[in-house]
Design a protein around this motif. Structure first.
Motif, PDB file in Angstrom:
ATOM      1  N   LEU A  70       0.824  -1.210   0.000  1.00 43.94           N
ATOM      2  CA  LEU A  70       0.000   0.000   0.000  1.00 43.94           C
ATOM      3  C   LEU A  70       0.856   1.256   0.000  1.00 43.94           C
ATOM      4  O   LEU A  70       0.563   2.225  -0.722  1.00 43.94           O
ATOM      5  CB  LEU A  70      -0.929  -0.018   1.220  1.00 43.94           C
ATOM      6  CG  LEU A  70      -2.006  -1.115   1.230  1.00 43.94           C
ATOM      7  CD1 LEU A  70      -2.765  -1.094   2.553  1.00 43.94           C
ATOM      8  CD2 LEU A  70      -2.970  -0.945   0.067  1.00 43.94           C
ATOM      9  N   VAL A  71       1.917   1.260   0.805  1.00 43.87           N
ATOM     10  CA  VAL A  71       2.818   2.414   0.858  1.00 43.87           C
ATOM     11  C   VAL A  71       3.475   2.644  -0.497  1.00 43.87           C
ATOM     12  O   VAL A  71       3.561   3.781  -0.987  1.00 43.87           O
ATOM     13  CB  VAL A  71       3.891   2.213   1.955  1.00 43.87           C
ATOM     14  CG1 VAL A  71       5.037   3.207   1.781  1.00 43.87           C
ATOM     15  CG2 VAL A  71       3.281   2.367   3.333  1.00 43.87           C
ATOM     16  N   THR A  72       3.942   1.573  -1.112  1.00 41.87           N
ATOM     17  CA  THR A  72       4.601   1.674  -2.412  1.00 41.87           C
ATOM     18  C   THR A  72       3.630   2.185  -3.471  1.00 41.87           C
ATOM     19  O   THR A  72       3.972   3.062  -4.273  1.00 41.87           O
ATOM     20  CB  THR A  72       5.159   0.305  -2.842  1.00 41.87           C
ATOM     21  OG1 THR A  72       6.123  -0.129  -1.888  1.00 41.87           O
ATOM     22  CG2 THR A  72       5.805   0.379  -4.213  1.00 41.87           C
ATOM     23  N   ALA A  73       2.410   1.640  -3.472  1.00 42.37           N
ATOM     24  CA  ALA A  73       1.420   2.032  -4.476  1.00 42.37           C
ATOM     25  C   ALA A  73       1.031   3.502  -4.352  1.00 42.37           C
ATOM     26  O   ALA A  73       0.872   4.197  -5.358  1.00 42.37           O
ATOM     27  CB  ALA A  73       0.179   1.152  -4.347  1.00 42.37           C
ATOM     28  N   ALA A  74       0.888   3.982  -3.120  1.00 40.70           N
ATOM     29  CA  ALA A  74       0.425   5.355  -2.914  1.00 40.70           C
ATOM     30  C   ALA A  74       1.528   6.389  -3.051  1.00 40.70           C
ATOM     31  O   ALA A  74       1.324   7.454  -3.641  1.00 40.70           O
ATOM     32  CB  ALA A  74      -0.228   5.476  -1.539  1.00 40.70           C
ATOM     33  N   SER A  75       2.708   6.073  -2.512  1.00 37.67           N
ATOM     34  CA  SER A  75       3.775   7.081  -2.448  1.00 37.67           C
ATOM     35  C   SER A  75       4.840   6.932  -3.520  1.00 37.67           C
ATOM     36  O   SER A  75       5.637   7.849  -3.738  1.00 37.67           O
ATOM     37  CB  SER A  75       4.446   7.032  -1.071  1.00 37.67           C
ATOM     38  OG  SER A  75       5.171   5.823  -0.915  1.00 37.67           O
ATOM     39  N   GLY A  76       4.884   5.772  -4.173  1.00 37.61           N
ATOM     40  CA  GLY A  76       5.950   5.557  -5.160  1.00 37.61           C
ATOM     41  C   GLY A  76       7.307   5.402  -4.508  1.00 37.61           C
ATOM     42  O   GLY A  76       8.335   5.582  -5.141  1.00 37.61           O
ATOM     43  N   GLY A  77       7.304   5.061  -3.220  1.00 37.84           N
ATOM     44  CA  GLY A  77       8.546   4.853  -2.482  1.00 37.84           C
ATOM     45  C   GLY A  77       8.351   3.762  -1.458  1.00 37.84           C
ATOM     46  O   GLY A  77       7.266   3.173  -1.355  1.00 37.84           O
ATOM     47  N   GLN A  78       9.391   3.501  -0.690  1.00 43.91           N
ATOM     48  CA  GLN A  78       9.334   2.399   0.272  1.00 43.91           C
ATOM     49  C   GLN A  78       9.750   2.871   1.663  1.00 43.91           C
ATOM     50  O   GLN A  78      10.506   3.833   1.800  1.00 43.91           O
ATOM     51  CB  GLN A  78      10.254   1.247  -0.171  1.00 43.91           C
ATOM     52  CG  GLN A  78       9.779   0.504  -1.409  1.00 43.91           C
ATOM     53  CD  GLN A  78       9.961   1.309  -2.684  1.00 43.91           C
ATOM     54  OE1 GLN A  78      11.011   1.910  -2.908  1.00 43.91           O
ATOM     55  NE2 GLN A  78       8.953   1.316  -3.545  1.00 43.91           N
ATOM     56  N   ASP A  79       9.243   2.164   2.662  1.00 46.68           N
ATOM     57  CA  ASP A  79       9.581   2.437   4.062  1.00 46.68           C
ATOM     58  C   ASP A  79      10.728   1.522   4.468  1.00 46.68           C
ATOM     59  O   ASP A  79      10.555   0.306   4.560  1.00 46.68           O
ATOM     60  CB  ASP A  79       8.353   2.181   4.934  1.00 46.68           C
ATOM     61  CG  ASP A  79       8.570   2.575   6.392  1.00 46.68           C
ATOM     62  OD1 ASP A  79       9.742   2.696   6.809  1.00 46.68           O
ATOM     63  OD2 ASP A  79       7.573   2.738   7.114  1.00 46.68           O
ATOM     64  N   ILE A  80      11.894   2.095   4.704  1.00 50.06           N
ATOM     65  CA  ILE A  80      13.060   1.284   5.070  1.00 50.06           C
ATOM     66  C   ILE A  80      13.250   1.204   6.588  1.00 50.06           C
ATOM     67  O   ILE A  80      14.265   0.697   7.058  1.00 50.06           O
ATOM     68  CB  ILE A  80      14.347   1.832   4.418  1.00 50.06           C
ATOM     69  CG1 ILE A  80      14.650   3.248   4.920  1.00 50.06           C
ATOM     70  CG2 ILE A  80      14.242   1.803   2.910  1.00 50.06           C
ATOM     71  CD1 ILE A  80      16.010   3.769   4.477  1.00 50.06           C
ATOM     72  N   SER A  81      12.248   1.660   7.333  1.00 52.22           N
ATOM     73  CA  SER A  81      12.365   1.666   8.796  1.00 52.22           C
ATOM     74  C   SER A  81      11.594   0.542   9.466  1.00 52.22           C
ATOM     75  O   SER A  81      11.529   0.493  10.692  1.00 52.22           O
ATOM     76  CB  SER A  81      11.888   3.007   9.361  1.00 52.22           C
ATOM     77  OG  SER A  81      10.483   3.146   9.215  1.00 52.22           O
TER      78      SER A  81
END
Length: 351
Positions: A70-81
């Motif tokens: 969901l994060v990738t689809a919405a923001s075009g980025g990834q959470d590395i934390s």
């Protein structure tokens, strides 16, 4: 259905990877697929084998893949934390259960209470990341680098740098086995999480709005959707997924190692999303493919361990896979491969 349509189906990549790994292990060592029924230290029946290991450890990765998709689809980025935040969630759970005594004879609070507190804390940290990305327009990897760097120190500070140990047997059920059930509990937790997210995507507009924001935030705003809120919400949902994974992690050993717990798991979660054929630049996504990708990543990890690959070298092997998948997911490469497929297998007229 045309061959071109089959070629472009999103599940083709993860299924092909699964078949390749299965064939490799079948040729190298057929015993890889052996499953045995034995007993654990408590005398309860449990299933064991490499496939059970994949089912077990792949489940916590599948839970993370839900939020990361969901994060990738919405923001075009990834959470590395997410790895560091898992350490925080696990530390919170142990602190609530132990209170001021790092070796309590009895739990100081019900496990469900400790889990709910961890959910709130993890969602708050997810909200922190979401605010930086959605409202301050900071690139996701840069925004989440803050918690990636500081998260494990925060986790250690929560328990005063001590390593709490839970002696209550029931706490170990979440990361192990429920007495009388031979299948690992994390698998059932993952199934519940998948069912919940599928129901949410089916009966709400979350999936549609997430894809709309990821494809074109400006156009979605003109259609009455708030891109900032949707991005913020996806990070909060990922925070909830992190809390569930944190419970499983600390339950496995009934303690925590701040510097090691969930180490490099963010890479596996991102790789699961990519292996599912989801574009890492955002937009359309397939949750089923991401969950399947998570188990395939664990399949790969288990295969590498079986081949006696040093744990320090695992990231290098996975990095190669990430590069290949990212390149294959680019539109220009997909177009070239589709054209090549058409030349090799020309379309035939169906009578």
């Amino acid at each position: 259905m045309s061959k071109k349509r089959v070629f472009n189906k999103q599940l083709l990549i993860p299924i092909a990877a699964l078949v390749a790994l299965a064939l490799f292990n079948l040729i190298v060592d057929p015993s890889f697929f052996k499953i045995t029924l034995g007993t654990n230290s408590a005398g309860n029946p449990v299933l064991s084998g490499y496939l059970i290991t994949i089912l077990d450890y792949g489940s916590e990765l599948a839970i993370l893949a839900i939020g990361m998709t969901l994060v990738t689809a919405a923001s075009g980025g990834q959470d590395i934390s997410v790895g560091a935040t898992i350490a925080i969630a696990g530390s919170v759970i142990l602190r609530v259960l132990c209170g001021n005594d790092s070796r309590p004879e009895r739990l100081q609070a019900p496990i469900i209470v400790a889990f709910l507190v961890a959910c709130v804390v993890s969602m708050l940290f997810g909200a922190f990341n979401g605010i930086l990305v959605a409202y301050f327009k900071i690139q996701p990897m840069v925004a989440t680098l803050i918690l990636f760097t500081a998260g494990r120190s925060i986790a250690a500070w929560i328990n005063n740098n001590e390593l709490p140990i839970i002696s209550e047997p029931s706490f170990g059920y979440f990361g192990g086995y429920i007495p009388g059930v031979p299948i690992p509990t994390p698998f059932f937790i993952a199934v519940i999480c998948v069912i919940i997210i599928m129901l949410v995507l089916k009966f709400t507009t979350l999936g549609l709005y997430t894809q709309a924001v990821g494809i074109n935030g400006s156009s979605s705003r003109l259609n009455g959707i708030s891109p900032e809120f949707i991005k913020f919400l996806t990070f909060v949902i990922l925070g909830l997924c992190v809390a569930v994974a944190g419970l499983i992690k600390v339950s496995r050993l009934s303690t925590i190692n701040y510097s090691v717990i969930a180490k490099d798991i963010e890479m596996d979660a991102i790789l699961a999303v990519a292996l599912g054929g989801n574009a890492l630049s955002g937009g359309k996504f397939n949750m089923t493919a991401s969950v399947l990708g998570a188990y395939i990543i664990q399949f790969l990890t288990t295969t590498l361990y079986k081949m006696n690959v040093n744990s320090d070298a695992l990231s290098a092997y996975k990095a190669v896979v990430v590069i290949i998948l990212v390149v294959l997911s680019t539109p220009i490469v997909r177009k070239k491969l589709s054209q090549l497929w058409t030349k090799i297998m020309p379309k035939k007229e169906v009578a």
